[in-house]
Each structure stands twice: as C-alpha cells, then as structure tokens.
Design an enzyme around this catalytic site. Structure first.
Site, mmCIF file in Angstrom:
data_model
loop_
_atom_site.group_PDB
_atom_site.id
_atom_site.type_symbol
_atom_site.label_atom_id
_atom_site.label_comp_id
_atom_site.label_asym_id
_atom_site.label_seq_id
_atom_site.Cartn_x
_atom_site.Cartn_y
_atom_site.Cartn_z
ATOM 1 N N VAL A 1 0.861 -1.188 0.000
ATOM 2 C CA VAL A 1 0.000 0.000 0.000
ATOM 3 C C VAL A 1 0.892 1.231 0.000
ATOM 4 O O VAL A 1 1.822 1.344 0.798
ATOM 5 C CB VAL A 1 -0.942 0.006 1.234
ATOM 6 C CG1 VAL A 1 -1.688 1.338 1.320
ATOM 7 C CG2 VAL A 1 -1.935 -1.143 1.155
ATOM 8 N N ALA B 1 4.641 4.055 2.752
ATOM 9 C CA ALA B 1 4.155 2.814 2.140
ATOM 10 C C ALA B 1 4.371 1.678 3.144
ATOM 11 O O ALA B 1 5.079 1.851 4.145
ATOM 12 C CB ALA B 1 4.903 2.518 0.854
ATOM 13 N N LYS B 2 3.786 0.570 2.909
ATOM 14 C CA LYS B 2 4.048 -0.625 3.714
ATOM 15 C C LYS B 2 3.574 -1.822 2.919
ATOM 16 O O LYS B 2 2.745 -1.685 2.010
ATOM 17 C CB LYS B 2 3.276 -0.552 5.037
ATOM 18 C CG LYS B 2 3.882 -1.391 6.125
ATOM 19 C CD LYS B 2 5.010 -0.654 6.812
ATOM 20 C CE LYS B 2 5.590 -1.432 7.962
ATOM 21 N NZ LYS B 2 6.459 -0.584 8.790
ATOM 22 N N GLY B 3 4.082 -2.994 3.272
ATOM 23 C CA GLY B 3 3.646 -4.180 2.555
ATOM 24 C C GLY B 3 3.864 -5.406 3.397
ATOM 25 O O GLY B 3 4.331 -5.328 4.535
#
Ligand code: NAD
Length: 424
Positions: free
Chosen positions: A64, A109-111
């Site tokens: 995201v 962001a992160k995932g």
C-alpha cells in the site's frame, strides 16, 4: 495478543481517529484532508510458490502506497499471519507521518505477506520472497517505492529482494538501483547502524524525555514487550545509561527479574533458543502481571493494539516509548493520559529505522560508506529535531503528544499541497 496470528480488527480505524483528532484541532484544510485520508495505491498480489516437497502454495502479498508528496514511497515489509489490507493501510499511513515529522524526503508505504514464516524452511522463505518481489514488479523501485525490514523480515530477506529486483532490470541500470531496498546486509550495500537504528532511535527519544522530565536514567527501570530487532536493540542500548530491564516478553511468554536482566546475554540466549525459558534467574509471569510491572519505562516493541481499554489500566510506569507501530489504540491512549503516563508516540519514537534507511539510500546513491559514528550522530540530530517539534506542538496546541506529532506532519503536508496545488 495475536499469539495465534488471530486477525486484528480496526487498525486503520485507529489511524483515522488519530488523524481526525489532529485535523479538527488545527482546522485542517478540508480539501487536503480528503487527499490525506485516502491511500494513493493499493496492490494485492496472489502468487504461487513451490515448496520443498514439490507442492504449490498460493500466497497473498500486499503493498500500500499512502502518499508521496514529500518523496518516494517508503516502508517495511512484514511476514505475519495477521497481515491484511487493513493493517498494511494503517502501517503505510503511519510511515507518511513519520517521515514528515523527522523531515526526511520520503512518503509512506508498507507491505507484507500473509503467512507464518516459522512454518517454512529457509529455501522456501527465499522463494516466497523472490516470487513476491517479482510479482511487485515495477511497483517498487529505487526512486519510487523502497521496502525495508519489519516484523519477521531481516537483512537477508532484503538481500534476496535486491538480487531479484536487480536480476529483472537491464544490466545497464543494475548498479544504479541498489537503493531499491534498505536494511540490506552491509556487504550488499547496507548501512552501518541500520540493524540497531530503530532501537537506537527509541533510546534517543527516551534520553530526551528523561532530560525534559529531569529523570535520571541511571538506575531507571524498564520492561520490553517483543524481543526482536526493535525490542532487543532498545534493551541493549538502554544499558550504557545504567537503566535496568526488569521484565521482558515474547511469543514464549512473559518473564521477570526485579534484580535486572542482562540484555546482551538474553539476546544471545534468545537468538539460539527462540525462548527465554531456561535463562538464569527469570521467573515466568502471566500477561497481566507483565503489563502491571512497576517500572519507569515501558517499551512495547511487538505488534499493534496491545495497550487497550482492557490493558491500559494495568500499566504502572512514567512513560510508554512506542517502539512498535500502533501499540496503543485510541481507548488505551485516553486511559494512559488520564493516568498521567507520558507517551512517546510511535510515529516519532520508532522513526530511527526510516531515518537510517534514508542514510543507506543516500549512501547507495552517492557510492559512499559512512562510519558508525557519523550514522549515530546524524540519527541523533534528526530524531531529536522531530522530538523537539512534537514537544513544542504539544505545548502550542495544548494537546497530547500523539496528536501533536500528527499536527507536525499534517502542517508540513498541508503546506506542500498548498504550494503545489492539485493537478491539473
Ligand atoms: P521482529 O520480528 O524482529 O520482532 C518482533 C518480536 O515480537 C518477535 O520476536 C516476535 O516473536 C514478538 N512478538 C510478536 N507478537 C508478540 C506478542 N503478542 N507479545 C510479545 N512479543 C510478540 O520485528 P521488529 O522489526 O522488531 O518490529 C517490532 C515492531 O516495531 C513492529 O510494530 C514494527 O512495525 C515496528 N518497527 C520496526 C522497525 C524496524 O526497523 N524493524 C522500524 C519501525 C517500527
């Protein structure tokens, strides 16, 4: 406690509540509010991986990208059964605020991958990681979106991401793309000090808090939830101040020793055994006893939603230094405030990781290698700058530190959006 990897609910809801509270307080521009209340891109990839015995498993991975007004998207990758789009959305949004607070040129962001990494062999984890990287394709990139380690991912996993990404690029651009990921092993382009960076940042903010409160850290007591990268480094780096760790927890349970637990020895033992059981002079206690530990400082360094309406009342400390992301939910927050417990909020407290990731990114771009002193000196300066801004905003707006941290971030982002306008 998510020990069984049970799905949490509403982490993103917490972010929205925190965001609205700060935005209301500063009469935030309603149009820009709409922009920041929305993530820019959300990617879900489902991909197959061949296991060691030949069968195929399908994994779901996420990335995201919340916002890139201040710089490329930046944030970690988490491997955990509870990873889902709601959690990743929340973590991505926190990353945007974090970089804005400490003034580094990154977005958020992160995932992650929804999986229990402890079920897989090293070679399976390698294939899962490589296939995930391949599935992400051009949705990550050294000037676009730069992953890093988070829960259950580490420098080795970053090295596999790097290798996979570079292998899929034209040979002409490979050497110029090493900054596609940070938190790499030093030999593969990582920065000295990145492994301890988040824990170091936690300790620098505790040091500032102690100065402000005129609280001597020599002889101060603390306890740590989660003895992984952040928790163990924070514990080890508190030692030179003369502080004493009196309790510790991880998935193997909660343990105490009021005489003090030697953090380096515990780290060596835990790395070898993946449990604290059998470590000399530790007494096993339950969750409630653990959270009720009387100490000066509590460092949550595990997962979200640990300090809640049910647990916040138990805490008997002067300050909560949030090494983890989102350890306190809005109800827990309110209770801590009523009890007069200070909070160094996650978006400031654990920003050391992304700050040194920024240093790694810069070093890669410039083909430089900084020594550890330089990294530590620059980290201290940047995180203390963020600390001062948050403290001052809390005073100016007569509000709690988390809301103040959001105000610092939102004010900066509002300014940037007003300067640039909305295309077209
Ligand atoms: P890690 O995987 O290295 O360590 C997490 C530890 O917490 C593990 O040992 C795990 O077993 C333990 N744990 C999990 N659930 C627990 C529970 N319910 N109770 C007690 N222990 C539990 O991960 P990490 O990188 O140290 O990350 C910890 C937290 O810090 C996360 O919230 C992460 O998002 C945040 N964070 C990490 C970084 C970083 O640079 N690694 C940067 C900023 C924030």
């Amino acid at each position: 406690m998510n020990k069984a990897g049970k799905k949490k609910t509403g982490v993103y809801e917490n972010v929205v509540k925190q965001f609205n509270k700060a935005a209301d307080l500063i009469d935030f521009d309603p149009e820009i509010r709409k922009v920041l209340a929305t993530t820019q891109n959300e990617l879900t990839v489902n991909f197959p991986v061949k296991m060691d015995d030949g069968h195929i498993e399908i994994f779901s991975g996420y990335r995201v990208q919340h916002n890139n007004a201040l710089g490329p998207y930046k944030g970690g990758l988490r491997y955990h059964p509870a990873v889902d789009i709601d959690e990743v959305r929340a973590l991505a949004t926190w990353m945007t605020w974090k970089s804005a607070i400490v003034h580094i040129p990154f977005g958020g962001a992160k995932g992650g991958i929804q999986c229990d990494p402890f079920k897989y062999s090293r070679s399976e984890i390698q294939r899962i990681t490589r296939r995930f990287t391949y599935a992400l394709g051009c949705n990550i990139g050294p000037e676009y979106d730069i992953p890093a380690p988070d829960v259950n991912t580490n420098a080795q996993i970053m090295a596999w991401i790097l290798d996979t990404y570079l292998s899929t690029q034209s040979p002409l651009t490979r050497q110029a793309s090493v900054h596609v990921v940070t938190g790499k092993p030093v030999e593969s382009g990582g920065s000295l000090g990145r492994d301890k960076a988040t824990g170091q940042g936690v300790v620098f903010t505790i040091e500032q808090w102690a100065k402000d409160r005129k609280h001597d850290l020599k002889g101060a007591t603390h306890f740590v939830q989660g003895y992984g990268n952040v928790g163990s480094w924070a514990a080890m780096l508190m030692k030179p101040y003369g502080a004493k760790m009196v309790a510790v927890s991880d998935l193997c349970g909660c343990f105490q020793n009021p005489e003090g637990i030697e953090p380096h020895e515990l780290n060596d033992y835990f790395k070898k055994n993946r449990t604290f059981d059998g470590f000399p002079k530790l007494r096993k206690i339950d969750d409630k006893q653990f959270l009720s530990t009387k100490a000066d400082i509590f460092i949550p360094a595990a997962l979200e939603n640990q300090i809640t309406a049910e647990t916040a009342d138990l805490l008997n400390v002067k300050v909560v230094a949030e090494g983890a992301n989102g350890p306190t939910d809005p109800d827990g927050d309110e209770i801590l405030q009523k009890k007069g417990i200070d909070i160094i909020p996650d978006v400031l407290c654990n920003a050391g990781g992304v700050i040194v990731s920024y240093f790694e990114w810069l070093q890669n771009k410039r083909s430089e290698c900084w020594d550890l002193d330089e990294v530590d000196r620059k980290l201290r300066k940047i995180i203390v700058g963020g600390y001062d801004r948050v403290r001052d905003a809390a005073k100016t707006h007569k509000t709690d530190w988390r809301t103040a941290a959001y105000i610092v971030a939102l004010t900066r982002l509002e300014r940037v959006y007003k300067e640039r306008g909305i295309f077209p």
